[in-house]
Design an enzyme around this catalytic site. Structure first.
Site, short mmCIF file in Angstrom:
data_model
loop_
_atom_site.label_atom_id
_atom_site.label_comp_id
_atom_site.label_asym_id
_atom_site.label_seq_id
_atom_site.Cartn_x
_atom_site.Cartn_y
_atom_site.Cartn_z
N ARG A 51 54.37 -15.71 26.42
CA ARG A 51 53.48 -14.61 26.81
C ARG A 51 54.20 -13.33 27.18
O ARG A 51 53.86 -12.26 26.68
CB ARG A 51 52.65 -14.99 28.06
CG ARG A 51 51.34 -15.62 27.80
CD ARG A 51 51.08 -16.59 28.90
NE ARG A 51 52.14 -17.57 28.88
CZ ARG A 51 52.16 -18.62 28.05
NH1 ARG A 51 51.15 -18.85 27.29
NH2 ARG A 51 53.18 -19.45 28.02
N THR A 52 55.16 -13.43 28.09
CA THR A 52 55.71 -12.21 28.66
C THR A 52 56.42 -11.40 27.58
O THR A 52 56.17 -10.20 27.41
CB THR A 52 56.67 -12.54 29.82
OG1 THR A 52 56.01 -13.46 30.69
CG2 THR A 52 57.06 -11.30 30.59
N LYS A 80 79.23 -15.24 24.81
CA LYS A 80 80.69 -15.02 24.75
C LYS A 80 81.21 -14.58 26.11
O LYS A 80 82.38 -14.22 26.25
CB LYS A 80 81.00 -13.92 23.73
CG LYS A 80 80.52 -14.21 22.33
CD LYS A 80 80.81 -13.00 21.44
CE LYS A 80 79.88 -12.95 20.25
NZ LYS A 80 79.85 -11.61 19.65
N ARG A 101 64.30 -10.87 31.25
CA ARG A 101 64.07 -12.15 31.95
C ARG A 101 65.41 -12.86 32.06
O ARG A 101 66.17 -12.89 31.09
CB ARG A 101 63.07 -13.02 31.22
CG ARG A 101 62.99 -14.42 31.81
CD ARG A 101 61.87 -15.24 31.26
NE ARG A 101 60.59 -14.76 31.74
CZ ARG A 101 59.43 -15.40 31.54
NH1 ARG A 101 59.43 -16.53 30.88
NH2 ARG A 101 58.30 -14.91 32.00
N HIS A 129 58.08 -12.38 39.58
CA HIS A 129 57.60 -12.17 38.21
C HIS A 129 56.57 -11.04 38.31
O HIS A 129 55.36 -11.27 38.20
CB HIS A 129 56.99 -13.45 37.67
CG HIS A 129 56.71 -13.45 36.19
ND1 HIS A 129 56.71 -12.29 35.42
CD2 HIS A 129 56.40 -14.47 35.34
CE1 HIS A 129 56.41 -12.62 34.16
NE2 HIS A 129 56.22 -13.92 34.10
N1 CP Z 1 53.31 -16.44 32.30
C1 CP Z 1 54.53 -16.46 31.72
O1 CP Z 1 55.51 -15.95 32.28
O2 CP Z 1 54.58 -17.09 30.52
P1 CP Z 1 55.88 -17.14 29.58
O3 CP Z 1 56.91 -17.97 30.30
O4 CP Z 1 55.41 -17.75 28.31
O5 CP Z 1 56.37 -15.73 29.42
#
Ligand code: CP
Length: 305
Positions: A51-52, A80, A101, A129
């Site tokens: 999603r993100t 590396k 991320r 998040h």
């Molecule tokens: N909600 C969420 O962070 O989903 P993903 O891990 O798929 O990005």
């Protein structure tokens, strides 16, 4: 230049503007379709995501911009030994804005310190998040018409769930919110959060049984037990199916209660619940695109153009 590391980086007034913009985007997509022509988003994902990452990419493409990036640390020069600080300096030469991320808490913050482009924390370890929180807040505001004056149950892995930690931090700024934390003892919300709630006189309860509190909830925020953050598989297996939301439990809830989930789901919501009009978790995904479009415009200073 502005980054987004935590939902608290925006004031409540700034969030209102961001959500107004997201709702305008929702209703007038075409108006925004060329706003980011010539701009590039870099998605640097050292941890898996569906999603993100893809909603960031969809958001930039919807704005007429383009996207570069990697979805796996193993395919980047991190494999590396390149540091996050060096990587962001390099990415700053290629892109106008970066969503990152990382499995290490604080890594996007380290990147932001060395970056010459806005950096967005797209999830750092078990910490925060923020763009999921923006998604959650926009969903609540859009579907209920308000942020405040409700009881929310947060259920599942409240220890490792970064979406839960970010959402609690964000919601305490709104009036009259009552939290009910529903988890097994081993996955209780961290003490620093309950201490913060006590200090600010914000009401909360901690319970184990979901059935008992269902009738009181305006929102139920379900979460997955986070296998990747457990130290041993045995504990994960013992706890993974502790909560399963099904039709019987939904029958105990208010007629207008909404079920949210940041997704991915494993077993904690039975698929039979998906057809219930109170299941809002796939609508939530759609709001995630609108709010990320609004965020990209805002961090690029283009929200009023
Ligand atoms: N909600 C969420 O962070 O989903 P993903 O891990 O798929 O990005």
């Amino acid at each position: 230049m502005r980054h987004l590391m935590s939902p608290l980086d925006f004031t409540v007034e700034e969030l209102d503007k961001l959500f107004d913009l997201a709702n305008d985007i929702e209703n007038n997509m075409e108006k925004y379709s060329k706003k980011c022509e010539g701009k590039k988003l870099a998605t640097c994902f050292y941890e898996p995501s569906t999603r993100t990452r893809l909603s960031f990419e969809a958001a930039m493409l919807n704005l007429g911009g383009s996207v570069i990036g990697f979805s796996d640390a193993g395919s980047s020069s991190a494999s590396k030994g390149e540091s996050v600080s060096d990587t962001i300096r390099v990415i700053s030469c290629f892109a106008d804005i970066c969503a990152m991320r990382h499995h290490k808490e604080g890594a996007p913050m380290v990147a932001a310190e060395k970056s010459s482009i806005p950096v967005i924390n797209a999830g750092d370890g078990g910490h925060q998040h923020p763009t999921q929180t923006l998604t959650d807040l926009l969903t609540i505001r859009s579907l209920k018409g308000r942020l405040g004056n409700f009881t929310i149950g947060l259920c599942g892995d409240l220890k490792f769930g970064r979406t839960v930690h970010s959402l609690i931090n964000a919601l305490i700024r709104y009036p009259n919110i009552h939290f009910i934390f529903i988890s097994p003892q081993e996955l209780r919300v961290p003490d620093y959060i309950t201490e913060m709630l006590k200090e600010q006189n914000i009401p909360y309860e901690e319970v184990i049984r979901l059935e008992d509190i269902m009738p009181r909830l305006d929102f139920l925020y379900m979460t997955r037990v986070q296998r990747e953050r457990f130290f041993n598989e045995e504990d994960y297996v013992r706890l993974k199916d502790f909560y399963i939301l099904n039709k019987e439990k939904m029958a105990l809830a208010k007629k207008d209660m909404l079920v949210l989930h940041p997704l991915p789901r494993v077993n904690e919501i039975s698929v039979e619940v998906d057809d219930d009009p109170r299941a809002a978790y796939f609508k939530q995904v759609q709001y995630g695109v609108y709010v990320r479009m609004a965020l990209i415009l805002t961090l690029l200073g283009m929200e009023n153009l």
